[in-house]
Motif scaffolding. Structure first.
Motif, PDB file in Angstrom:
ATOM      1  N   ARG A  76      10.578   6.236 -16.245  1.00  0.00           N
ATOM      2  CA  ARG A  76      10.272   7.598 -15.786  1.00  0.00           C
ATOM      3  C   ARG A  76       8.773   7.866 -15.792  1.00  0.00           C
ATOM      4  O   ARG A  76       8.285   8.745 -15.115  1.00  0.00           O
ATOM      5  N   ARG A  77       8.043   7.105 -16.617  1.00  0.00           N
ATOM      6  CA  ARG A  77       6.592   7.331 -16.723  1.00  0.00           C
ATOM      7  C   ARG A  77       5.783   6.458 -15.784  1.00  0.00           C
ATOM      8  O   ARG A  77       4.578   6.648 -15.649  1.00  0.00           O
ATOM      9  N   VAL A  78       6.425   5.439 -15.232  1.00  0.00           N
ATOM     10  CA  VAL A  78       5.667   4.459 -14.448  1.00  0.00           C
ATOM     11  C   VAL A  78       6.087   4.524 -12.978  1.00  0.00           C
ATOM     12  O   VAL A  78       7.251   4.319 -12.645  1.00  0.00           O
ATOM     13  N   GLY A  79       5.127   4.819 -12.115  1.00  0.00           N
ATOM     14  CA  GLY A  79       5.386   4.758 -10.677  1.00  0.00           C
ATOM     15  C   GLY A  79       4.957   3.388 -10.191  1.00  0.00           C
ATOM     16  O   GLY A  79       4.011   2.801 -10.721  1.00  0.00           O
ATOM     17  N   PHE A  80       5.643   2.869  -9.185  1.00  0.00           N
ATOM     18  CA  PHE A  80       5.346   1.510  -8.724  1.00  0.00           C
ATOM     19  C   PHE A  80       5.305   1.516  -7.201  1.00  0.00           C
ATOM     20  O   PHE A  80       6.236   1.975  -6.564  1.00  0.00           O
ATOM     21  N   VAL A  81       4.219   1.028  -6.625  1.00  0.00           N
ATOM     22  CA  VAL A  81       4.206   0.832  -5.165  1.00  0.00           C
ATOM     23  C   VAL A  81       3.893  -0.628  -4.850  1.00  0.00           C
ATOM     24  O   VAL A  81       3.114  -1.277  -5.543  1.00  0.00           O
ATOM     25  N   PHE A  82       4.542  -1.117  -3.792  1.00  0.00           N
ATOM     26  CA  PHE A  82       4.433  -2.525  -3.396  1.00  0.00           C
ATOM     27  C   PHE A  82       3.627  -2.633  -2.107  1.00  0.00           C
ATOM     28  O   PHE A  82       3.376  -1.631  -1.439  1.00  0.00           O
ATOM     29  N   SER A  83       3.280  -3.870  -1.733  1.00  0.00           N
ATOM     30  CA  SER A  83       2.552  -4.005  -0.464  1.00  0.00           C
ATOM     31  C   SER A  83       3.441  -3.629   0.714  1.00  0.00           C
ATOM     32  O   SER A  83       2.958  -3.049   1.683  1.00  0.00           O
ATOM     33  N   ASP A  84       4.715  -3.942   0.627  1.00  0.00           N
ATOM     34  CA  ASP A  84       5.596  -3.606   1.741  1.00  0.00           C
ATOM     35  C   ASP A  84       6.414  -2.372   1.380  1.00  0.00           C
ATOM     36  O   ASP A  84       7.380  -2.460   0.616  1.00  0.00           O
ATOM     37  N   PRO A  85       6.037  -1.204   1.935  1.00  0.00           N
ATOM     38  CA  PRO A  85       6.739   0.024   1.566  1.00  0.00           C
ATOM     39  C   PRO A  85       8.212  -0.001   1.967  1.00  0.00           C
ATOM     40  O   PRO A  85       9.012   0.756   1.421  1.00  0.00           O
ATOM     41  N   ALA A  86       8.573  -0.891   2.916  1.00  0.00           N
ATOM     42  CA  ALA A  86       9.973  -0.956   3.339  1.00  0.00           C
ATOM     43  C   ALA A  86      10.870  -1.235   2.136  1.00  0.00           C
ATOM     44  O   ALA A  86      12.037  -0.825   2.101  1.00  0.00           O
ATOM     45  N   ALA A  87      10.304  -1.885   1.114  1.00  0.00           N
ATOM     46  CA  ALA A  87      11.090  -2.221  -0.078  1.00  0.00           C
ATOM     47  C   ALA A  87      11.519  -0.972  -0.837  1.00  0.00           C
ATOM     48  O   ALA A  87      12.462  -1.021  -1.620  1.00  0.00           O
ATOM     49  N   GLN A  88      10.818   0.166  -0.619  1.00  0.00           N
ATOM     50  CA  GLN A  88      11.182   1.326  -1.416  1.00  0.00           C
ATOM     51  C   GLN A  88      11.546   2.580  -0.616  1.00  0.00           C
ATOM     52  O   GLN A  88      11.856   3.603  -1.207  1.00  0.00           O
ATOM     53  N   LEU A  89      11.477   2.486   0.706  1.00  0.00           N
ATOM     54  CA  LEU A  89      11.903   3.632   1.513  1.00  0.00           C
ATOM     55  C   LEU A  89      13.366   3.423   1.865  1.00  0.00           C
ATOM     56  O   LEU A  89      13.693   2.587   2.698  1.00  0.00           O
ATOM     57  N   VAL A  90      14.232   4.166   1.200  1.00  0.00           N
ATOM     58  CA  VAL A  90      15.653   3.856   1.330  1.00  0.00           C
ATOM     59  C   VAL A  90      16.443   4.887   2.135  1.00  0.00           C
ATOM     60  O   VAL A  90      17.568   4.634   2.528  1.00  0.00           O
ATOM     61  N   MET A  91      15.834   6.063   2.375  1.00  0.00           N
ATOM     62  CA  MET A  91      16.583   7.097   3.090  1.00  0.00           C
ATOM     63  C   MET A  91      16.204   7.085   4.578  1.00  0.00           C
ATOM     64  O   MET A  91      15.146   6.580   4.949  1.00  0.00           O
ATOM     65  N   PRO A  92      17.078   7.669   5.432  1.00  0.00           N
ATOM     66  CA  PRO A  92      16.816   7.597   6.876  1.00  0.00           C
ATOM     67  C   PRO A  92      15.521   8.283   7.313  1.00  0.00           C
ATOM     68  O   PRO A  92      14.804   7.752   8.148  1.00  0.00           O
ATOM     69  N   THR A  93      15.212   9.461   6.769  1.00  0.00           N
ATOM     70  CA  THR A  93      14.006  10.169   7.231  1.00  0.00           C
ATOM     71  C   THR A  93      13.002  10.320   6.097  1.00  0.00           C
ATOM     72  O   THR A  93      13.341  10.195   4.910  1.00  0.00           O
ATOM     73  N   ALA A  94      11.757  10.640   6.497  1.00  0.00           N
ATOM     74  CA  ALA A  94      10.674  10.793   5.525  1.00  0.00           C
ATOM     75  C   ALA A  94      11.007  11.897   4.515  1.00  0.00           C
ATOM     76  O   ALA A  94      10.864  11.711   3.296  1.00  0.00           O
ATOM     77  N   ALA A  95      11.469  13.055   5.021  1.00  0.00           N
ATOM     78  CA  ALA A  95      11.761  14.179   4.119  1.00  0.00           C
ATOM     79  C   ALA A  95      12.894  13.821   3.161  1.00  0.00           C
ATOM     80  O   ALA A  95      12.840  14.142   1.963  1.00  0.00           O
ATOM     81  N   GLU A  96      13.916  13.146   3.669  1.00  0.00           N
ATOM     82  CA  GLU A  96      15.043  12.767   2.800  1.00  0.00           C
ATOM     83  C   GLU A  96      14.593  11.765   1.741  1.00  0.00           C
ATOM     84  O   GLU A  96      15.070  11.776   0.606  1.00  0.00           O
ATOM     85  N   ASP A  97      13.654  10.906   2.126  1.00  0.00           N
ATOM     86  CA  ASP A  97      13.188   9.914   1.168  1.00  0.00           C
ATOM     87  C   ASP A  97      12.445  10.571  -0.003  1.00  0.00           C
ATOM     88  O   ASP A  97      12.676  10.243  -1.158  1.00  0.00           O
ATOM     89  N   VAL A  98      11.566  11.512   0.305  1.00  0.00           N
ATOM     90  CA  VAL A  98      10.845  12.204  -0.771  1.00  0.00           C
ATOM     91  C   VAL A  98      11.836  13.057  -1.576  1.00  0.00           C
ATOM     92  O   VAL A  98      11.756  13.126  -2.811  1.00  0.00           O
ATOM     93  N   ALA A  99      12.790  13.694  -0.873  1.00  0.00           N
ATOM     94  CA  ALA A  99      13.784  14.529  -1.561  1.00  0.00           C
ATOM     95  C   ALA A  99      14.565  13.700  -2.585  1.00  0.00           C
ATOM     96  O   ALA A  99      14.894  14.188  -3.674  1.00  0.00           O
ATOM     97  N   LEU A 100      14.819  12.439  -2.243  1.00  0.00           N
ATOM     98  CA  LEU A 100      15.547  11.570  -3.174  1.00  0.00           C
ATOM     99  C   LEU A 100      14.768  11.411  -4.490  1.00  0.00           C
ATOM    100  O   LEU A 100      15.352  11.443  -5.576  1.00  0.00           O
ATOM    101  N   SER A 101      13.452  11.270  -4.371  1.00  0.00           N
ATOM    102  CA  SER A 101      12.620  11.145  -5.576  1.00  0.00           C
ATOM    103  C   SER A 101      12.689  12.413  -6.423  1.00  0.00           C
ATOM    104  O   SER A 101      12.439  12.374  -7.622  1.00  0.00           O
ATOM    105  N   LEU A 102      12.983  13.540  -5.767  1.00  0.00           N
ATOM    106  CA  LEU A 102      12.944  14.833  -6.461  1.00  0.00           C
ATOM    107  C   LEU A 102      14.317  15.279  -6.962  1.00  0.00           C
ATOM    108  O   LEU A 102      14.484  16.409  -7.414  1.00  0.00           O
ATOM    109  N   ARG A 103      15.307  14.357  -6.876  1.00  0.00           N
ATOM    110  CA  ARG A 103      16.680  14.767  -7.162  1.00  0.00           C
ATOM    111  C   ARG A 103      16.897  15.274  -8.588  1.00  0.00           C
ATOM    112  O   ARG A 103      17.747  16.138  -8.812  1.00  0.00           O
TER     113      ARG A 103
END
Ligand SMILES: Nc1ncnc2c1ncn2[C@@H]1O[C@H](COP(=O)(O)OP(=O)(O)OP(=O)(O)O)[C@@H](O)[C@H]1O
Length: 226
Positions: A76-103
């Protein structure tokens, strides 16, 4: 972040392989770079920080919390980003993807969407809110991945070659954004210009930290070896 005599091994077809051997470092600086040749162990070291990789020996702590013993708390304290963002964008749209992080922060989907749109606006991504993540450019995708991770307000951000797939303009933009963050940053990179801007750098070679100190001098040392 603290690595205390950490060894990492992997089981391979040829037997056990040591990926990191006896790494110790207490990282208190706000920007820390991990540099070194391909396959030296930088990603393995970075992945220890959020438990994606577990130590065979030694301990890893974030904010004093042991990563192995309290994996969920540390994640919960560690955010992680990779070189290929496709590895972490899992929802169909941009807004839904950020909303998932905010669940966990917003229970109702209406509140989640409103919060996601506010996050997207702060990263200049309002226009792409309802677009498919697959239709975004590489730069927009990386920005979105970063926005999603930062929306959870981590205390540490680990970025594993976040600018590798980006053109010069986007790579500078992401670099500036990373360096402007309040979070502690652990940055794995082959971009030595970016690395030299950090407060401290660790040079990893063959699973060991072979140089550690002010980023500009470690980068100069590494350049001189090449
Ligand atoms: N799960 C695993 N099993 C076996 N070998 C692994 C595993 N994970 C990593 N390795 C190997 O460990 C070595 C270090 O990998 P790592 O990804 O940490 O290197 P790196 O310094 O980040 O490299 P690069 O700059 O190429 O991304 C590599 O030789 C890699 O193939």
């Amino acid at each position: 972040m603290e690595f205390d005599d950490v060894t990492v091994r992997a089981v391979t077809a040829d037997g056990d392989r040591t990926l990191l051997a006896g790494v110790s470092a207490v990282l208190t600086e706000s920007r820390v770079a991990l540099i070194g040749p391909n396959g030296s162990g930088k990603s393995t070291l970075a992945r220890l920080v959020n438990g994606l990789v577990e130590p065979a020996e030694g301990r890893v702590r974030v904010d004093g919390i042991d990563v192995t013993e309290h994996a969920a708390q540390v994640r919960r304290r560690v955010g992680f980003v990779f070189s290929d963002p496709a590895a972490q964008l899992v929802m169909p749209t941009a807004a839904e993807d950020v909303a998932l992080s905010l669940r966990t922060r917003h229970r109702s989907s209406k509140d989640r969407r409103a919060a996601a749109l506010a996050v997207l606006e702060s990263y200049g991504l309002t226009e792409v809110a309802d677009r498919s993540v697959h239709s975004l450019s590489g730069g927009q995708r990386q920005l979105l991945a970063l926005a999603g991770v930062l929306a959870t307000d981590p205390s540490v951000l680990v970025a594993d070659e976040p600018t590798t797939l980006l053109d010069l303009r986007n790579s500078r933009r992401i670099g500036q954004l990373l360096f402007g963050l309040p979070q502690q940053l652990l940055l794995v990179t082959h971009d030595l210009e970016l690395a030299a801007q950090c407060d401290r750098a660790l040079l990893v070679e063959d699973g060991r930290v072979v140089a550690d100190g002010p980023a500009d001098s470690v980068v100069d040392h590494y350049r001189a070896l090449a």
